[in-house]
Design a protein around this motif. Structure first.
Motif, PDB file in Angstrom:
ATOM      1  N   SER A 100      -2.129  16.667  31.046  1.00  0.00           N
ATOM      2  CA  SER A 100      -2.158  16.860  29.586  1.00  0.00           C
ATOM      3  C   SER A 100      -2.384  15.549  28.843  1.00  0.00           C
ATOM      4  CB  SER A 100      -0.855  17.511  29.124  1.00  0.00           C
ATOM      5  OG  SER A 100      -0.709  18.801  29.685  1.00  0.00           O
ATOM      6  N   VAL A 101      -1.793  14.454  29.333  1.00  0.00           N
ATOM      7  CA  VAL A 101      -2.032  13.145  28.714  1.00  0.00           C
ATOM      8  C   VAL A 101      -3.506  12.775  28.845  1.00  0.00           C
ATOM      9  CG1 VAL A 101      -1.599  10.673  28.927  1.00  0.00           C
ATOM     10  CG2 VAL A 101       0.314  12.270  28.962  1.00  0.00           C
ATOM     11  N   ALA A 102      -4.077  13.044  30.013  1.00  0.00           N
ATOM     12  CA  ALA A 102      -5.504  12.762  30.215  1.00  0.00           C
ATOM     13  C   ALA A 102      -6.351  13.556  29.224  1.00  0.00           C
ATOM     14  CB  ALA A 102      -5.901  13.103  31.649  1.00  0.00           C
ATOM     15  N   ILE A 103      -6.004  14.823  29.008  1.00  0.00           N
ATOM     16  CA  ILE A 103      -6.744  15.656  28.048  1.00  0.00           C
ATOM     17  C   ILE A 103      -6.531  15.152  26.628  1.00  0.00           C
ATOM     18  CG2 ILE A 103      -6.890  17.963  27.028  1.00  0.00           C
ATOM     19  CD1 ILE A 103      -6.191  19.095  29.791  1.00  0.00           C
ATOM     20  N   ALA A 104      -5.287  14.773  26.310  1.00  0.00           N
ATOM     21  CA  ALA A 104      -4.955  14.328  24.950  1.00  0.00           C
ATOM     22  C   ALA A 104      -5.725  13.071  24.552  1.00  0.00           C
ATOM     23  CB  ALA A 104      -3.451  14.087  24.828  1.00  0.00           C
ATOM     24  N   LEU A 105      -6.087  12.251  25.532  1.00  0.00           N
ATOM     25  CA  LEU A 105      -6.865  11.039  25.229  1.00  0.00           C
ATOM     26  C   LEU A 105      -8.298  11.372  24.823  1.00  0.00           C
ATOM     27  CD1 LEU A 105      -5.611   8.698  28.093  1.00  0.00           C
ATOM     28  CD2 LEU A 105      -5.056   8.553  25.657  1.00  0.00           C
ATOM     29  N   ALA A 106      -8.742  12.587  25.180  1.00  0.00           N
ATOM     30  CA  ALA A 106     -10.065  13.099  24.790  1.00  0.00           C
ATOM     31  C   ALA A 106     -11.178  12.090  25.095  1.00  0.00           C
ATOM     32  CB  ALA A 106     -10.045  13.496  23.320  1.00  0.00           C
ATOM     33  N   THR A 107     -11.924  11.681  24.076  1.00  0.00           N
ATOM     34  CA  THR A 107     -13.091  10.821  24.300  1.00  0.00           C
ATOM     35  C   THR A 107     -12.757   9.338  24.376  1.00  0.00           C
ATOM     36  OG1 THR A 107     -13.494  10.709  21.914  1.00  0.00           O
ATOM     37  CG2 THR A 107     -14.600  12.471  23.121  1.00  0.00           C
ATOM     38  N   GLN A 133      -9.076   8.425  33.738  1.00  0.00           N
ATOM     39  CA  GLN A 133      -8.797   9.664  33.019  1.00  0.00           C
ATOM     40  C   GLN A 133      -9.123  10.876  33.880  1.00  0.00           C
ATOM     41  OE1 GLN A 133     -11.438  10.701  29.747  1.00  0.00           O
ATOM     42  NE2 GLN A 133      -9.739  11.624  28.593  1.00  0.00           N
ATOM     43  N   GLY A 134     -10.293  10.874  34.498  1.00  0.00           N
ATOM     44  CA  GLY A 134     -10.680  11.980  35.360  1.00  0.00           C
ATOM     45  C   GLY A 134      -9.757  12.135  36.550  1.00  0.00           C
ATOM     46  N   PHE A 135      -9.337  11.003  37.130  1.00  0.00           N
ATOM     47  CA  PHE A 135      -8.439  11.031  38.288  1.00  0.00           C
ATOM     48  C   PHE A 135      -7.116  11.708  37.941  1.00  0.00           C
ATOM     49  CE2 PHE A 135      -4.890   9.268  40.648  1.00  0.00           C
ATOM     50  CZ  PHE A 135      -5.304   9.406  41.974  1.00  0.00           C
ATOM     51  N   PHE A 136      -6.485  11.276  36.851  1.00  0.00           N
ATOM     52  CA  PHE A 136      -5.178  11.835  36.494  1.00  0.00           C
ATOM     53  C   PHE A 136      -5.289  13.285  36.015  1.00  0.00           C
ATOM     54  CE2 PHE A 136      -4.002   7.279  36.179  1.00  0.00           C
ATOM     55  CZ  PHE A 136      -2.938   7.325  37.066  1.00  0.00           C
ATOM     56  N   PHE A 137      -6.419  13.629  35.396  1.00  0.00           N
ATOM     57  CA  PHE A 137      -6.618  15.022  35.003  1.00  0.00           C
ATOM     58  C   PHE A 137      -6.701  15.923  36.227  1.00  0.00           C
ATOM     59  CE2 PHE A 137      -9.884  18.392  34.390  1.00  0.00           C
ATOM     60  CZ  PHE A 137      -9.091  19.267  33.673  1.00  0.00           C
ATOM     61  N   ILE A 138      -7.540  15.554  37.188  1.00  0.00           N
ATOM     62  CA  ILE A 138      -7.717  16.373  38.389  1.00  0.00           C
ATOM     63  C   ILE A 138      -6.450  16.382  39.236  1.00  0.00           C
ATOM     64  CG2 ILE A 138      -8.957  16.562  40.583  1.00  0.00           C
ATOM     65  CD1 ILE A 138     -10.567  17.555  38.220  1.00  0.00           C
ATOM     66  N   PHE A 139      -5.822  15.217  39.430  1.00  0.00           N
ATOM     67  CA  PHE A 139      -4.596  15.150  40.225  1.00  0.00           C
ATOM     68  C   PHE A 139      -3.500  15.997  39.590  1.00  0.00           C
ATOM     69  CE2 PHE A 139      -0.428  13.176  41.071  1.00  0.00           C
ATOM     70  CZ  PHE A 139      -0.392  13.309  42.452  1.00  0.00           C
ATOM     71  N   GLY A 140      -3.314  15.849  38.281  1.00  0.00           N
ATOM     72  CA  GLY A 140      -2.281  16.621  37.587  1.00  0.00           C
ATOM     73  C   GLY A 140      -2.556  18.114  37.613  1.00  0.00           C
ATOM     74  N   ALA A 141      -3.823  18.492  37.393  1.00  0.00           N
ATOM     75  CA  ALA A 141      -4.184  19.916  37.388  1.00  0.00           C
ATOM     76  C   ALA A 141      -4.005  20.537  38.771  1.00  0.00           C
ATOM     77  CB  ALA A 141      -5.628  20.074  36.924  1.00  0.00           C
ATOM     78  N   LEU A 142      -4.418  19.822  39.817  1.00  0.00           N
ATOM     79  CA  LEU A 142      -4.285  20.349  41.182  1.00  0.00           C
ATOM     80  C   LEU A 142      -2.821  20.490  41.584  1.00  0.00           C
ATOM     81  CD1 LEU A 142      -7.106  18.447  43.112  1.00  0.00           C
ATOM     82  CD2 LEU A 142      -7.098  20.837  42.383  1.00  0.00           C
ATOM     83  N   CYS A 143      -2.008  19.495  41.230  1.00  0.00           N
ATOM     84  CA  CYS A 143      -0.581  19.563  41.573  1.00  0.00           C
ATOM     85  C   CYS A 143       0.130  20.650  40.764  1.00  0.00           C
ATOM     86  CB  CYS A 143       0.087  18.205  41.352  1.00  0.00           C
ATOM     87  SG  CYS A 143      -0.366  16.967  42.584  1.00  0.00           S
TER      88      CYS A 143
END
Length: 370
Positions: A100-107, A133-143
């Motif tokens: 969610s933090v990765a998404i909140a950072l947006a662009t 950003q992509g790493f933490f988004f994918i890692f967080g979403a997968l977990c």
């Protein structure tokens, strides 16, 4: 919205050179061809200021919601992190915070000199911040997904197989945590190594996608500016994992429903049979109420997950290239990041329900404040 080509950007050699920062083994001729391709400059709702604002808002809401779940377990619950359910929710909430933090950072983390000048949101980053950003988004979403599957298995073991919390904690829970974190780490680090985290006009944050987004990669590697061919294998594995999670979620729910139905039938037999004591009937009724509560919880979390992941399925079937504008991206940006918020609603609802069952005179507001 029609595609727009910025020929000034294509002819600006200095800007092109800066945009190559962090990109290795690129083909200058193919890079120029990419810049001249009108698909590179397509404008979508994701590239708009509104798209970035929605992502930032919903991402922030989900982050705060997941942090609240952690706080409620740690400070407000008498059991704290002593139960398997609470520990799984801790893992799910921590994972959701990362995504969610990765998404909140947006662009913000996108490269300032990327090949997509059509993004209207504030862009301050570089290739490394975009990859992070992509790493933490994918890692967080997968977990988060892995912990959802763990939660369904926990409910299944509790109801259908009559396993106690102690049995699950000692024999099964360590495997659930380990498999979730190992899988999330393996996929995320692999995508990072294969330079698969990039910006795209089809998302308001950096994610796992080729650069440029329209390049088929494995079919025509020449058009790839960044992203190695091996990344496609990892993405196929992610697709298989998503199907597995769906099967486990639906299958577990079906078995849980069957368990509740069987318990209900048993309770009716006991209440009609006068040879059994009132105490036995009371005990059975309490067990039946517990299984119904678990069914509601499991259904709520499963529904939240399925709602959130409806959009990837739609884009897979219809092709996300055709879904850059209209209602789809708006619904996607609103609902996709809200896993933490939906989890919080379900978590609080069942806590309030438990308190009211234990103390029938307690109002919902009083139960919520506890």
């Amino acid at each position: 919205m029609d595609a727009v080509v910025d020929f000034n950007a294509c002819s600006n050699t200095n800007a092109n050179t800066r945009a190559l920062e962090g990109i290795e083994d690129y083909d200058p001729e193919m890079y120029n061809i990419t810049l001249a391709d009108e698909r590179t400059y397509i404008e979508t709702f994701y590239t708009s200021q509104a798209g970035a604002a929605i992502a930032a808002t919903t991402g922030t809401i989900s982050t705060i919601s997941s942090l609240l779940i952690i706080y409620l377990i740690y400070k407000k619950s008498k059991m704290g992190f002593k139960t398997v359910y609470h520990r799984i929710m801790l893992g799910m909430s921590c994972s959701d915070v990362l995504a969610s933090v990765a998404i909140a950072l947006a662009t913000l983390p996108m490269p300032k000199d990327m090949i997509y000048p059509q993004f209207e949101g504030l862009v301050l980053g570089n290739t490394n911040t975009c990859s992070a950003q992509g790493f933490f988004f994918i890692f967080g979403a997968l977990c988060t997904t892995g912990y959802l599957m763990s939660l369904m298995l926990y409910y299944l073991l509790s109801i259908h197989y009559k396993k106690t919390d102690k049995e699950i904690a000692t024999k099964i829970e360590p495997l659930l945590h380990a498999s979730t974190i190992i899988y999330g780490s393996a996929v995320s680090f692999s995508l990072l190594a294969f330079e698969a985290f990039n910006p795209s006009p089809l998302e308001s944050w950096c994610t796992a996608i080729t650069l440029p987004f329209w390049c088929p990669g494995q079919l025509d590697e020449a058009c790839l500016i960044r992203t190695k061919r091996e990344a496609y294998t990892v993405r196929h594995i992610m697709g298989i994992h998503s199907i597995l999670v769906l099967l486990v979620t639906v299958g577990s729910l079906m078995l849980i429903v069957w368990g509740v139905y069987s318990q209900e039938r048993l309770f009716k037999v006991y209440t009609k049979n006068t040879r059994h004591s009132a105490q036995s009937a009371t005990t059975l009724n309490r067990d039946f109420q517990y299984t119904r509560k678990i069914l509601k919880q499991a259904s709520g979390y499963a529904l939240a997950y399925l709602t959130m992941n409806t959009f990837p399925v739609i884009s897979l079937v219809m092709g996300k290239d055709n879904l850059g504008n209209g209602a789809y991206p708006i619904c996607h940006l609103i609902l996709r990041p809200l896993q933490g918020f939906l989890n919080l609603i379900i978590f609080i609802y069942h806590k309030v329900d438990s308190i009211q069952r234990a103390a029938p005179g307690t109002t919902r507001w009083e139960a919520t404040r506890q």
